[in-house]
Scaffold this active site. Structure first.
Site, PDB file in Angstrom:
ATOM      1  N   HIS A 130       0.874  -1.194   0.000  1.00  0.00           N
ATOM      2  CA  HIS A 130       0.000   0.000   0.000  1.00  0.00           C
ATOM      3  C   HIS A 130       0.908   1.240   0.000  1.00  0.00           C
ATOM      4  O   HIS A 130       1.703   1.412  -0.920  1.00  0.00           O
ATOM      5  CB  HIS A 130      -0.918  -0.114   1.226  1.00  0.00           C
ATOM      6  N   HIS A 153      -2.239  -2.659  -9.555  1.00  0.00           N
ATOM      7  CA  HIS A 153      -3.203  -2.050  -8.640  1.00  0.00           C
ATOM      8  C   HIS A 153      -4.449  -2.907  -8.608  1.00  0.00           C
ATOM      9  O   HIS A 153      -4.830  -3.469  -9.630  1.00  0.00           O
ATOM     10  CB  HIS A 153      -3.555  -0.627  -9.104  1.00  0.00           C
ATOM     11  N   ASP A 172       3.028   5.357  -7.062  1.00  0.00           N
ATOM     12  CA  ASP A 172       4.267   5.235  -6.302  1.00  0.00           C
ATOM     13  C   ASP A 172       5.492   5.097  -7.183  1.00  0.00           C
ATOM     14  O   ASP A 172       6.616   5.265  -6.721  1.00  0.00           O
ATOM     15  CB  ASP A 172       4.175   4.037  -5.355  1.00  0.00           C
TER      16      ASP A 172
END
Ligand code: CMC
Length: 426
Positions: free
Chosen positions: A263, A304, A362
């Site tokens: 996460h 994801h 990210d």
């Protein structure tokens, strides 16, 4: 019109209500199934809606992200993090006066009580800043517990303001502790992102001097992270909050959930991976490892649960990364070249194409934060800072309507009932 669903349980046909979404998938309402003596099974919530919500919408196939109906690209370009926080909390964009009032109240509550700040004395310089941030957020519950009335909209908003106002100060304190420097007080003349950068990198007693490019880029990072519907940390906030606990404690639970590398911890893991790869010539070796089912290695910053297309936040992040790297004179950073080549090579590979694994936010946020001079262990702290308005908005949304304690069922596969055996007979 919502679909019609019938299920057949041992020959008994049952009409299942379908709840209609304003956007995206409708949901099958299985709440009454328990009366038929059967539960649904969905570990990891792959196809289960845990609540209804009006805050954020994601279309993972099309790569769309809307906060209260507004596309993330427009908000990232035109808005500010505090305006987005207001939007998330109130459901509508503020007028000029409403925004000023909101900004002023955030500014007024940024300060951390000196006694409370001694909490950081309990940590040493090598403590991970996320550990300090989790502890400090949970600790705030001690200051805001006596007047706790989670059903009172005024209390809900007070908690929201305190959390959004205090998280940059707490985050900066965690950083200052890790470098063994004194804390710096927030400066009410600065913007939200400027204040955070000043409290991290400023010098005690000196006037704040923060680059506009960097503070704007950081504000954009906060906006991109502000909410993401029912992700693991937000669901944790809702789950903990459903016990009617102190909201600061619920948010601390969400912060802990964010920390993991699957996460919010992925931004730190991406940078670690890029540093480990370090050379374009070694990319193939890592791609091979990511595809090998015997190897636990995953390409961090890829994939994801919801996006099966470009993560729209990653697209904004990628262009922002270039602006920051240019400002910082780091356009030739070898890590950026490794990242760009890795993205290109991975996206040509059948393994990633078939599984619709695209770079997520990210992938580029770590490079941007590194170029801004933010140390790697602080990356997930930045995510925490950005996600705060989302968490508190979801908590507020849940406690503002009737809700039930979150209490999942299980498929029990253990031993059947058996008699205790005396220890001498085992
Ligand atoms: N590298 C290699 N293979 C992957 C990756 C990856 N990063 N992500 C998924 N896969 C494979 C996975 O092994 C599986 O293969 P198979 O079908 O052969 O078993 C397939 O793709 C589907 O993946 P999954 O694990 O079922 O997907 P999930 O929805 O359970 O997990 C995820 C999503 C984000 C945890 C996962 O993609 C992952 O671990 N990515 C790397 C960590 C990361 O970047 N996390 C940040 C997410 S974005 C920030 C945020 O919102 O928190």
């Amino acid at each position: 019109m919502a679909q019609k669903v019938k299920i057949d349980i041992d020959g008994k046909l049952i009409d299942m209500p379908v709840l209609e979404a304003s956007e995206g998938f409708n949901v099958l309402d299985v709440r009454d199934l328990i009366n038929e003596g059967i539960f649904t099974y969905d570990p990891g919530f792959l196809s289960t809606a845990s609540c209804d919500s009006k805050v954020t919408f994601i279309d993972g196939d099309k790569g769309i992200l809307l906060y209260r109906g507004y596309p993330i690209e427009q908000l990232a370009e035109k808005s500010s993090h505090l305006e987005v926080s207001y939007l998330l909390l109130h459901g509508e964009l503020p007028t000029k006066t409403q925004l000023e009032t909101f900004e002023n109240s955030i500014n007024q509550h940024m300060q951390i009580d000196k006694q409370f700040a001694k909490l950081f004395d309990g940590f040493n310089e090598s403590s991970h800043p996320m550990a300090m941030v989790c502890a400090a957020i949970a600790g705030l519950a001690s200051l805001y517990h006596d007047d706790l009335d989670i059903s009172d909209p005024e209390y809900q908003m007070k908690a929201a303001i305190q959390l959004i106002a205090k998280i940059p100060t707490i985050a900066a304190m965690a950083y200052r502790k890790s470098i063994g420097k004194d804390f710096i007080d927030p400066d009410p003349e600065l913007t939200y992102a400027e204040n955070f950068l000043h409290m991290c990198f400023g010098e005690s007693g000196e006037t704040a001097s923060v680059s506009k490019t960097l503070s704007r880029a950081l504000d954009k990072i906060f906006i991109l992270h502000a909410d993401h519907e029912q992700n693991a940390s937000t669901s944790t906030v809702r789950m903990a909050g459903s016990t009617e606990c102190n909201p600061f404690a619920a948010i601390a639970a969400g912060t802990a959930a964010l920390w993991g590398p699957s996460h919010g911890g992925a931004n730190e893991a991406v940078l670690g991976m890029l540093i480990e790869i370090s050379e374009i010539s070694r990319i193939d070796e890592y791609i091979k490892r990511a595809k090998d089912k015997e190897d636990p290695f995953k390409l961090m910053g890829f994939g994801h649960r919801v996006y099966k297309n470009f993560d729209p936040r990653a697209t904004v992040m990628q262009s922002s990364a270039h602006a920051v790297l240019e400002e910082q004179g780091a356009s030739n950073d070898p890590l950026l070249s490794v990242a760009q080549s890795l993205e290109r090579i991975a996206r040509e590979q059948e393994y990633f194409v078939e599984r619709k694994l695209y770079p997520n936010i990210d992938f580029y946020s770590g490079i941007t934060l590194k170029a801004m001079g933010i140390p790697v262990p602080m990356f997930t702290v930045i995510f925490t800072l950005g996600r705060m308005p989302g968490w508190i908005t979801h908590w507020k949304e849940m406690v503002s309507s009737p809700f039930k304690i979150a209490r999942p069922r299980q498929l029990y596969l253990g031993e059947n009932s058996r008699n205790y055996i005396d220890i001498n007979k085992r």
